[in-house]
Motif scaffolding. Structure first.
Motif, PDB file in Angstrom:
ATOM      1  N   PRO A  87       0.805  -1.227   0.000  1.00  0.00           N
ATOM      2  CA  PRO A  87       0.000   0.000   0.000  1.00  0.00           C
ATOM      3  C   PRO A  87       0.830   1.265   0.000  1.00  0.00           C
ATOM      4  O   PRO A  87       0.419   2.271  -0.598  1.00  0.00           O
ATOM      5  N   LEU A  88       2.013   1.217   0.605  1.00  0.00           N
ATOM      6  CA  LEU A  88       2.857   2.413   0.590  1.00  0.00           C
ATOM      7  C   LEU A  88       3.323   2.730  -0.824  1.00  0.00           C
ATOM      8  O   LEU A  88       3.302   3.891  -1.247  1.00  0.00           O
ATOM      9  N   LEU A  91       0.343   4.075  -2.755  1.00  0.00           N
ATOM     10  CA  LEU A  91       0.026   5.463  -2.389  1.00  0.00           C
ATOM     11  C   LEU A  91       1.068   6.418  -2.942  1.00  0.00           C
ATOM     12  O   LEU A  91       0.733   7.535  -3.369  1.00  0.00           O
ATOM     13  N   THR A  92       2.330   5.980  -2.960  1.00  0.00           N
ATOM     14  CA  THR A  92       3.378   6.836  -3.521  1.00  0.00           C
ATOM     15  C   THR A  92       3.168   7.061  -5.012  1.00  0.00           C
ATOM     16  O   THR A  92       3.347   8.171  -5.523  1.00  0.00           O
ATOM     17  N   ALA A  94       0.269   7.003  -6.430  1.00  0.00           N
ATOM     18  CA  ALA A  94      -0.907   7.861  -6.603  1.00  0.00           C
ATOM     19  C   ALA A  94      -0.557   9.319  -6.350  1.00  0.00           C
ATOM     20  O   ALA A  94      -0.985  10.197  -7.106  1.00  0.00           O
ATOM     21  N   ILE A  95       0.227   9.587  -5.317  1.00  0.00           N
ATOM     22  CA  ILE A  95       0.505  10.998  -5.042  1.00  0.00           C
ATOM     23  C   ILE A  95       1.644  11.531  -5.890  1.00  0.00           C
ATOM     24  O   ILE A  95       1.860  12.734  -5.903  1.00  0.00           O
ATOM     25  N   ALA A  97       1.314  11.488  -8.908  1.00  0.00           N
ATOM     26  CA  ALA A  97       0.558  12.035 -10.039  1.00  0.00           C
ATOM     27  C   ALA A  97       0.077  13.444  -9.756  1.00  0.00           C
ATOM     28  O   ALA A  97      -0.825  13.922 -10.432  1.00  0.00           O
ATOM     29  N   ILE A  98       0.673  14.137  -8.789  1.00  0.00           N
ATOM     30  CA  ILE A  98       0.391  15.549  -8.579  1.00  0.00           C
ATOM     31  C   ILE A  98       0.915  16.361  -9.756  1.00  0.00           C
ATOM     32  O   ILE A  98       0.577  17.542  -9.910  1.00  0.00           O
ATOM     33  N   VAL A 100      -0.300  16.326 -12.363  1.00  0.00           N
ATOM     34  CA  VAL A 100      -1.508  16.747 -13.082  1.00  0.00           C
ATOM     35  C   VAL A 100      -1.640  18.268 -13.098  1.00  0.00           C
ATOM     36  O   VAL A 100      -2.237  18.830 -14.022  1.00  0.00           O
ATOM     37  N   VAL A 101      -1.033  18.925 -12.112  1.00  0.00           N
ATOM     38  CA  VAL A 101      -1.068  20.393 -12.089  1.00  0.00           C
ATOM     39  C   VAL A 101      -0.377  20.964 -13.328  1.00  0.00           C
ATOM     40  O   VAL A 101      -0.859  21.909 -13.952  1.00  0.00           O
ATOM     41  N   ILE A 130      -4.439   9.076 -10.596  1.00  0.00           N
ATOM     42  CA  ILE A 130      -4.804   9.569  -9.268  1.00  0.00           C
ATOM     43  C   ILE A 130      -5.986   8.782  -8.706  1.00  0.00           C
ATOM     44  O   ILE A 130      -5.909   8.195  -7.622  1.00  0.00           O
ATOM     45  N   PHE A 134      -5.728   5.939  -5.652  1.00  0.00           N
ATOM     46  CA  PHE A 134      -6.295   6.066  -4.306  1.00  0.00           C
ATOM     47  C   PHE A 134      -7.354   4.995  -4.043  1.00  0.00           C
ATOM     48  O   PHE A 134      -7.424   4.442  -2.937  1.00  0.00           O
ATOM     49  N   THR A 137      -5.578   1.713  -3.333  1.00  0.00           N
ATOM     50  CA  THR A 137      -4.942   1.687  -2.013  1.00  0.00           C
ATOM     51  C   THR A 137      -5.977   1.486  -0.911  1.00  0.00           C
ATOM     52  O   THR A 137      -5.763   0.711   0.035  1.00  0.00           O
TER      53      THR A 137
ATOM     54  N   TYR B  10      -0.529  25.251  -1.849  1.00  0.00           N
ATOM     55  CA  TYR B  10       0.501  24.287  -2.243  1.00  0.00           C
ATOM     56  C   TYR B  10       1.294  23.807  -1.034  1.00  0.00           C
ATOM     57  O   TYR B  10       1.639  22.626  -0.924  1.00  0.00           O
ATOM     58  N   PHE B  17       0.853  15.667   2.046  1.00  0.00           N
ATOM     59  CA  PHE B  17       1.461  14.525   1.360  1.00  0.00           C
ATOM     60  C   PHE B  17       2.506  13.843   2.237  1.00  0.00           C
ATOM     61  O   PHE B  17       2.558  12.613   2.325  1.00  0.00           O
ATOM     62  N   LEU B  21       2.354   9.950   3.751  1.00  0.00           N
ATOM     63  CA  LEU B  21       3.353   8.873   3.700  1.00  0.00           C
ATOM     64  C   LEU B  21       3.777   8.452   5.101  1.00  0.00           C
ATOM     65  O   LEU B  21       4.109   7.291   5.338  1.00  0.00           O
ATOM     66  N   MET B  24       1.310   6.189   6.693  1.00  0.00           N
ATOM     67  CA  MET B  24       1.232   4.888   6.049  1.00  0.00           C
ATOM     68  C   MET B  24       2.179   3.886   6.701  1.00  0.00           C
ATOM     69  O   MET B  24       2.139   2.709   6.380  1.00  0.00           O
ATOM     70  N   VAL B  34      -4.399   7.432   3.677  1.00  0.00           N
ATOM     71  CA  VAL B  34      -5.058   7.486   2.369  1.00  0.00           C
ATOM     72  C   VAL B  34      -5.953   8.709   2.288  1.00  0.00           C
ATOM     73  O   VAL B  34      -5.948   9.440   1.274  1.00  0.00           O
ATOM     74  N   VAL B  38      -5.826  11.931  -0.297  1.00  0.00           N
ATOM     75  CA  VAL B  38      -6.946  12.391  -1.127  1.00  0.00           C
ATOM     76  C   VAL B  38      -7.209  13.872  -0.882  1.00  0.00           C
ATOM     77  O   VAL B  38      -7.405  14.654  -1.836  1.00  0.00           O
ATOM     78  N   MET B  41      -4.506  15.922  -2.502  1.00  0.00           N
ATOM     79  CA  MET B  41      -4.642  15.964  -3.966  1.00  0.00           C
ATOM     80  C   MET B  41      -5.769  16.892  -4.378  1.00  0.00           C
ATOM     81  O   MET B  41      -5.624  17.657  -5.357  1.00  0.00           O
ATOM     82  N   ALA B  45      -4.867  20.110  -6.656  1.00  0.00           N
ATOM     83  CA  ALA B  45      -5.244  20.101  -8.066  1.00  0.00           C
ATOM     84  C   ALA B  45      -6.483  20.938  -8.326  1.00  0.00           C
ATOM     85  O   ALA B  45      -6.574  21.581  -9.365  1.00  0.00           O
ATOM     86  N   ARG B  47      -7.979  23.907  -7.634  1.00  0.00           N
ATOM     87  CA  ARG B  47      -7.952  25.250  -7.085  1.00  0.00           C
ATOM     88  C   ARG B  47      -8.425  26.193  -8.183  1.00  0.00           C
ATOM     89  O   ARG B  47      -8.205  25.953  -9.355  1.00  0.00           O
TER      90      ARG B  47
END
Lengths: 157, 48
Positions: A87-88, A91-92, A94-95, A97-98, A100-101, A130, A134, A137, B10, B17, B21, B24, B34, B38, B41, B45, B47
């Protein structure tokens, strides 16, 4: 034993070597900067010296941020429970994919059409990453809780 | 939104973030990790 010590020391030594190389580069830039005469007011040389000085300070600041971020990452990732490696990693992913900004910025109206089409493809791909990252996970953790709740509640290996 | 608010969002998102981690690591706080991811994110994203 020796192999184990070497593997434990490997990553910090690599980071240290990288930092030393970066510091050497910064020191070369730093030494090169004040040799330019600054006394000529309004000339291009002064502006260039100022720009180089600011760039060097910015580079050192970036290097400090890199050092602190590597220590934070080491402290966060160390001593992970053996149950939670998968899961770690999920999750890594998934995040991460920031980014996307960046694709949101690229599909803005001030770019040509091809770039906006490519940005739309990137937006679709990273949104998929993303959301499904999530969701997967969360589903994984739910399976842990129902499947081996005693183990998840009790033991840290 | 002005630039300072965006930068603040930001920063909060980055902190969430890192805590995601960090939570986790132990199985007791993994779900919280988790949900923190979310939330971070969404904050980073979405905003406007």
């Amino acid at each position: 034993m020796s192999k184990r010590v070497m593997s434990r020391l490997g990553v910090p030594l690599l980071v240290l070597a990288l930092g030393l190389v970066a510091v050497g580069h910064a020191a070369a830039t730093w030494d090169a900067t004040p040799s330019v005469p600054v006394a000529t007011t309004g000339s291009a040389a002064a502006a260039q010296a100022q720009a180089g000085h600011n760039q060097s300070i910015d580079f050192m600041g970036m290097l400090f941020v890199f050092m602190l971020a590597s220590f934070i990452g080491l402290g966060v990732i160390r001593r992970v429970s053996r149950l939670l490696h998968t899961p770690l990693m999920s999750l890594t992913n998934a995040i991460s994919a920031i980014a996307v900004v960046g694709s949101i910025l690229v599909v803005g109206p001030s770019y040509p059409l091809e770039i906006r089409i490519l940005g739309a493809i990137a937006l679709f791909a990273s949104m998929t990453n993303i959301v499904s990252g999530f969701l997967i996970t969360d589903r994984m953790l739910k399976m842990f809780k129902t499947d081996s709740g005693k183990q998840a509640a009790g033991g840290k290996p | 939104m002005n630039a300072a608010t965006v930068q603040l969002a930001y920063m909060v998102s980055t902190a969430l973030f890192v805590f995601s981690l960090h939570w986790m690591n132990t199985p007791k706080t993994a779900r919280r990790g988790v949900f923190a991811g979310v939330a971070a994110m969404l904050l980073g994203a979405v905003r406007k």
